[in-house]
Design a protein around this motif. Structure first.
Motif, mmCIF file in Angstrom:
data_model
loop_
_atom_site.group_PDB
_atom_site.id
_atom_site.type_symbol
_atom_site.label_atom_id
_atom_site.label_comp_id
_atom_site.label_asym_id
_atom_site.label_seq_id
_atom_site.Cartn_x
_atom_site.Cartn_y
_atom_site.Cartn_z
ATOM 1 N N LEU A 42 83.223 2.199 42.335
ATOM 2 C CA LEU A 42 83.724 1.047 41.776
ATOM 3 C C LEU A 42 85.337 0.973 42.102
ATOM 4 O O LEU A 42 86.214 -0.020 41.448
ATOM 5 C CB LEU A 42 83.823 1.293 40.321
ATOM 6 C CG LEU A 42 82.556 1.291 39.503
ATOM 7 C CD1 LEU A 42 82.659 1.496 38.107
ATOM 8 C CD2 LEU A 42 81.942 -0.237 39.809
ATOM 9 N N LYS A 43 85.694 1.830 43.216
ATOM 10 C CA LYS A 43 86.957 1.418 43.692
ATOM 11 C C LYS A 43 87.388 0.275 44.081
ATOM 12 O O LYS A 43 88.540 -0.169 43.517
ATOM 13 C CB LYS A 43 87.087 2.530 44.937
ATOM 14 C CG LYS A 43 88.724 2.502 45.280
ATOM 15 C CD LYS A 43 88.961 3.436 46.366
ATOM 16 C CE LYS A 43 90.429 3.489 46.836
ATOM 17 N NZ LYS A 43 90.769 4.332 47.673
ATOM 18 N N GLN A 44 86.737 -0.742 44.781
ATOM 19 C CA GLN A 44 87.225 -2.048 45.103
ATOM 20 C C GLN A 44 87.273 -2.692 43.791
ATOM 21 O O GLN A 44 88.223 -3.543 43.802
ATOM 22 C CB GLN A 44 86.259 -2.522 46.566
ATOM 23 C CG GLN A 44 86.269 -3.816 46.789
ATOM 24 C CD GLN A 44 87.560 -4.066 47.286
ATOM 25 O OE1 GLN A 44 88.137 -3.070 48.216
ATOM 26 N NE2 GLN A 44 88.438 -5.301 47.195
ATOM 27 N N LEU A 45 86.542 -2.687 43.202
ATOM 28 C CA LEU A 45 86.444 -3.526 41.916
ATOM 29 C C LEU A 45 87.485 -3.171 40.895
ATOM 30 O O LEU A 45 88.112 -4.126 40.368
ATOM 31 C CB LEU A 45 84.858 -3.360 41.164
ATOM 32 C CG LEU A 45 84.713 -4.185 39.954
ATOM 33 C CD1 LEU A 45 84.905 -5.856 40.482
ATOM 34 C CD2 LEU A 45 83.321 -3.915 39.306
ATOM 35 N N MET A 46 87.872 -2.164 40.960
ATOM 36 C CA MET A 46 89.010 -1.447 40.055
ATOM 37 C C MET A 46 90.397 -2.093 40.516
ATOM 38 O O MET A 46 91.085 -2.675 39.929
ATOM 39 C CB MET A 46 88.987 0.121 40.025
ATOM 40 C CG MET A 46 87.815 0.569 39.109
ATOM 41 S SD MET A 46 87.964 1.352 37.759
ATOM 42 C CE MET A 46 89.849 1.831 37.780
ATOM 43 N N GLU A 47 90.390 -1.984 42.053
ATOM 44 C CA GLU A 47 91.798 -2.448 42.517
ATOM 45 C C GLU A 47 91.712 -4.165 42.353
ATOM 46 O O GLU A 47 92.883 -4.616 42.181
ATOM 47 C CB GLU A 47 91.494 -2.419 44.125
ATOM 48 C CG GLU A 47 91.879 -1.134 44.508
ATOM 49 C CD GLU A 47 91.704 -0.703 45.853
ATOM 50 O OE1 GLU A 47 91.545 -1.538 46.895
ATOM 51 O OE2 GLU A 47 91.583 0.558 46.507
ATOM 52 N N GLU A 48 90.443 -4.762 42.475
ATOM 53 C CA GLU A 48 90.406 -6.417 42.251
ATOM 54 C C GLU A 48 90.996 -6.540 40.802
ATOM 55 O O GLU A 48 91.588 -7.305 40.454
ATOM 56 C CB GLU A 48 89.111 -6.875 42.402
ATOM 57 C CG GLU A 48 88.957 -6.950 43.933
ATOM 58 C CD GLU A 48 87.460 -7.582 43.980
ATOM 59 O OE1 GLU A 48 86.785 -7.978 43.409
ATOM 60 O OE2 GLU A 48 86.957 -7.193 45.346
ATOM 61 N N LEU A 49 90.536 -5.585 39.758
ATOM 62 C CA LEU A 49 90.873 -5.860 38.248
ATOM 63 C C LEU A 49 92.325 -5.511 38.182
ATOM 64 O O LEU A 49 92.992 -6.157 37.482
ATOM 65 C CB LEU A 49 90.030 -4.655 37.509
ATOM 66 C CG LEU A 49 90.390 -4.620 35.857
ATOM 67 C CD1 LEU A 49 90.124 -5.920 35.379
ATOM 68 C CD2 LEU A 49 89.474 -3.603 35.491
ATOM 69 N N SER A 50 92.939 -4.478 38.797
ATOM 70 C CA SER A 50 94.439 -4.207 38.695
ATOM 71 C C SER A 50 95.126 -5.633 39.227
ATOM 72 O O SER A 50 96.152 -5.849 38.761
ATOM 73 C CB SER A 50 94.888 -3.131 39.481
ATOM 74 O OG SER A 50 94.228 -2.042 39.099
ATOM 75 N N ASP A 51 94.782 -6.014 40.447
ATOM 76 C CA ASP A 51 95.473 -7.390 41.270
ATOM 77 C C ASP A 51 95.400 -8.456 40.089
ATOM 78 O O ASP A 51 96.420 -9.221 39.759
ATOM 79 C CB ASP A 51 94.647 -7.839 42.176
ATOM 80 C CG ASP A 51 95.082 -6.740 43.457
ATOM 81 O OD1 ASP A 51 96.097 -6.027 43.225
ATOM 82 O OD2 ASP A 51 94.399 -6.936 44.318
ATOM 83 N N ALA A 52 94.209 -8.770 39.291
ATOM 84 C CA ALA A 52 94.150 -9.805 38.415
ATOM 85 C C ALA A 52 94.802 -9.558 37.149
ATOM 86 O O ALA A 52 95.463 -10.426 36.639
ATOM 87 C CB ALA A 52 92.552 -9.962 37.998
ATOM 88 N N GLN A 53 94.960 -8.257 36.732
ATOM 89 C CA GLN A 53 95.895 -7.963 35.622
ATOM 90 C C GLN A 53 97.239 -8.147 35.806
ATOM 91 O O GLN A 53 98.358 -8.650 35.239
ATOM 92 C CB GLN A 53 95.770 -6.464 35.085
ATOM 93 C CG GLN A 53 94.333 -6.295 34.447
ATOM 94 C CD GLN A 53 93.761 -4.849 33.997
ATOM 95 O OE1 GLN A 53 94.370 -3.938 34.764
ATOM 96 N NE2 GLN A 53 93.282 -4.662 32.872
#
Length: 87
Positions: A46-57
């Protein structure tokens, strides 16, 4: 009630109470990082998805900060207009 009256009577929302030099703020940030690390440890896929989540936040936080700034600026301008009125 105008802004000046609101400030005097204590009903105006204080815009300067956000103190980022607060131990609880940093403690909460460390807890977020700890939980993210634990999630990645359990689910490394889930690393890529977590990075995308952090960017969106982060984008959401920046938009929120801009909105708060613009509200504060408008309140300041409105207060200046009120100060030009006759006593």
């Amino acid at each position: 009630m105008n802004i000046l009256e609101g400030l005097y009577f204590g009903s105006q929302i204080p815009f300067d109470e956000v103190d980022m030099d607060c131990p609880d703020y940093y403690k909460a940030g460390k807890e977020v990082e700890r939980l993210k690390a634990k999630m990645l440890e359990l689910h490394p896929d889930l690393k890529q998805l977590m990075e995308e989540l952090s960017d969106a936040q982060m984008e959401q936080v920046e938009l929120s900060r801009f909105h708060e700034f613009s509200v504060g600026f408008r309140v300041g301008a409105q207060l200046m207009l009120e100060m030009t009125k006759e006593l």
